[in-house]
Motif scaffolding. Structure first.
Motif, mmCIF file in Angstrom:
data_model
loop_
_atom_site.group_PDB
_atom_site.id
_atom_site.type_symbol
_atom_site.label_atom_id
_atom_site.label_comp_id
_atom_site.label_asym_id
_atom_site.label_seq_id
_atom_site.Cartn_x
_atom_site.Cartn_y
_atom_site.Cartn_z
ATOM 1 N N ILE A 54 0.867 -9.904 6.524
ATOM 2 C CA ILE A 54 1.538 -8.687 6.093
ATOM 3 C C ILE A 54 0.732 -8.004 4.998
ATOM 4 N N LYS A 55 1.002 -6.725 4.829
ATOM 5 C CA LYS A 55 0.392 -5.953 3.752
ATOM 6 C C LYS A 55 1.513 -5.262 2.996
ATOM 7 N N GLY A 56 1.403 -5.239 1.665
ATOM 8 C CA GLY A 56 2.404 -4.554 0.864
ATOM 9 C C GLY A 56 1.963 -4.433 -0.576
ATOM 10 N N THR A 57 2.819 -3.807 -1.341
ATOM 11 C CA THR A 57 2.614 -3.701 -2.782
ATOM 12 C C THR A 57 3.390 -4.833 -3.429
ATOM 13 N N ILE A 58 2.756 -5.539 -4.333
ATOM 14 C CA ILE A 58 3.428 -6.651 -5.006
ATOM 15 C C ILE A 58 4.458 -6.089 -5.974
ATOM 16 N N GLY A 59 5.716 -6.493 -5.740
ATOM 17 C CA GLY A 59 6.819 -6.093 -6.621
ATOM 18 C C GLY A 59 7.059 -7.202 -7.629
ATOM 19 N N LYS A 60 8.190 -7.851 -7.514
ATOM 20 C CA LYS A 60 8.502 -8.966 -8.416
ATOM 21 C C LYS A 60 7.615 -10.162 -8.106
ATOM 22 N N VAL A 61 7.334 -10.936 -9.159
ATOM 23 C CA VAL A 61 6.595 -12.197 -9.051
ATOM 24 C C VAL A 61 7.357 -13.234 -9.854
ATOM 25 N N CYS A 62 7.388 -14.462 -9.369
ATOM 26 C CA CYS A 62 8.021 -15.556 -10.112
ATOM 27 C C CYS A 62 7.372 -15.651 -11.492
ATOM 28 N N LYS A 63 8.183 -15.449 -12.526
ATOM 29 C CA LYS A 63 7.664 -15.470 -13.896
ATOM 30 C C LYS A 63 7.400 -16.887 -14.382
ATOM 31 N N LYS A 64 7.998 -17.839 -13.729
ATOM 32 C CA LYS A 64 7.881 -19.225 -14.178
ATOM 33 C C LYS A 64 6.563 -19.869 -13.717
ATOM 34 N N ARG A 65 6.251 -19.746 -12.403
ATOM 35 C CA ARG A 65 5.074 -20.444 -11.867
ATOM 36 C C ARG A 65 4.233 -19.616 -10.905
ATOM 37 N N GLY A 66 4.612 -18.368 -10.655
ATOM 38 C CA GLY A 66 3.855 -17.545 -9.717
ATOM 39 C C GLY A 66 3.940 -18.062 -8.294
ATOM 40 N N CYS A 67 5.037 -18.751 -7.960
ATOM 41 C CA CYS A 67 5.150 -19.410 -6.650
ATOM 42 C C CYS A 67 5.699 -18.496 -5.562
ATOM 43 N N TRP A 68 6.088 -17.266 -5.922
ATOM 44 C CA TRP A 68 6.517 -16.295 -4.920
ATOM 45 C C TRP A 68 6.267 -14.895 -5.444
ATOM 46 N N ALA A 69 6.206 -13.965 -4.505
ATOM 47 C CA ALA A 69 6.103 -12.544 -4.841
ATOM 48 C C ALA A 69 6.796 -11.754 -3.745
ATOM 49 N N ASP A 70 7.424 -10.658 -4.133
ATOM 50 C CA ASP A 70 8.001 -9.756 -3.159
ATOM 51 C C ASP A 70 6.955 -8.723 -2.769
ATOM 52 N N PHE A 71 6.685 -8.624 -1.472
ATOM 53 C CA PHE A 71 5.773 -7.611 -0.951
ATOM 54 C C PHE A 71 6.638 -6.453 -0.461
ATOM 55 N N GLU A 72 6.340 -5.245 -0.916
ATOM 56 C CA GLU A 72 7.118 -4.074 -0.575
ATOM 57 C C GLU A 72 6.280 -3.110 0.256
ATOM 58 N N SER A 73 6.918 -2.525 1.267
ATOM 59 C CA SER A 73 6.275 -1.528 2.121
ATOM 60 C C SER A 73 7.345 -0.521 2.521
ATOM 61 N N GLY A 74 7.218 0.703 2.044
ATOM 62 C CA GLY A 74 8.264 1.693 2.299
ATOM 63 C C GLY A 74 9.565 1.214 1.688
ATOM 64 N N ASN A 75 10.620 1.179 2.482
ATOM 65 C CA ASN A 75 11.923 0.702 2.011
ATOM 66 C C ASN A 75 12.146 -0.777 2.330
ATOM 67 N N SER A 76 11.134 -1.449 2.848
ATOM 68 C CA SER A 76 11.267 -2.856 3.242
ATOM 69 C C SER A 76 10.607 -3.773 2.222
ATOM 70 N N LYS A 77 11.171 -4.974 2.134
ATOM 71 C CA LYS A 77 10.652 -5.958 1.185
ATOM 72 C C LYS A 77 10.715 -7.333 1.837
ATOM 73 N N LEU A 78 9.660 -8.133 1.652
ATOM 74 C CA LEU A 78 9.637 -9.494 2.177
ATOM 75 C C LEU A 78 9.078 -10.420 1.106
#
Length: 151
Positions: A54-78
């Motif tokens: 997938i391709k997207g803009t990185i939104g939120k990132v786990c502040k504790k360990r960087g173990c996840w990030a939300d990828f955003e594209s248009g109105n969708s987020k994964l």
């Protein structure tokens, strides 16, 4: 004085080159498997348990360990989940364009599991959470990723 000026110029050039480079985390991203986030979420059963990119803009990132990030594209987020302790998505990459490869998965949670999960995610993100707003279970779709490339 000329030596100092030359050294400062060299440092500036090196720093600007570093910031322009891509950041590769984990394995190599498989560009040939690219699917729009919108397509995955519009017809998730077609992609569950399959490898995608997938391709997207990185939104939120786990502040504790960087173990996840939300990828955003248009109105969708994964959510992109990486292996704890193996890959760390840096907080400074929020707002950056990125690619991620991995297996698209579905997790079916009952109400209690949903509350526990959302409470954990809110804690990791440093956000408040109201469990009384949860009325039923949810199905989570996310990418279990072993490769992230940040542009």
């Amino acid at each position: 004085m000329k030596s100092l000026l030359l050294a400062l110029t060299l440092c500036l050039v090196m720093t600007s080159n570093l910031s322009a480079k891509e950041l590769q985390l984990g394995n190599t991203v498989k560009m040939e498997l690219e699917q729009p986030i919108e397509s995955l979420l519009a017809n998730p059963q077609q992609f569950v348990d399959k490898e995608v990119t997938i391709k997207g803009t990185i939104g939120k990132v786990c502040k504790k360990r960087g173990c996840w990030a939300d990828f955003e594209s248009g109105n969708s987020k994964l959510r992109v989940k990486v292996a704890d302790g193996e890959i760390e998505i840096p907080l400074h990459t929020i707002g950056s364009e990125a690619y991620a490869s991995g297996v698209f998965v579905a997790k079916h949670l009952n109400k209690e599991q949903t509350i526990a999960y959302l409470k954990h995610m809110a804690k990791d993100a440093g956000e408040a959470f109201d469990e009384t707003a949860i009325e039923s279970g949810i199905t989570l779709y996310q990418l279990k990723s072993n490769a992230v490339k940040i542009l």
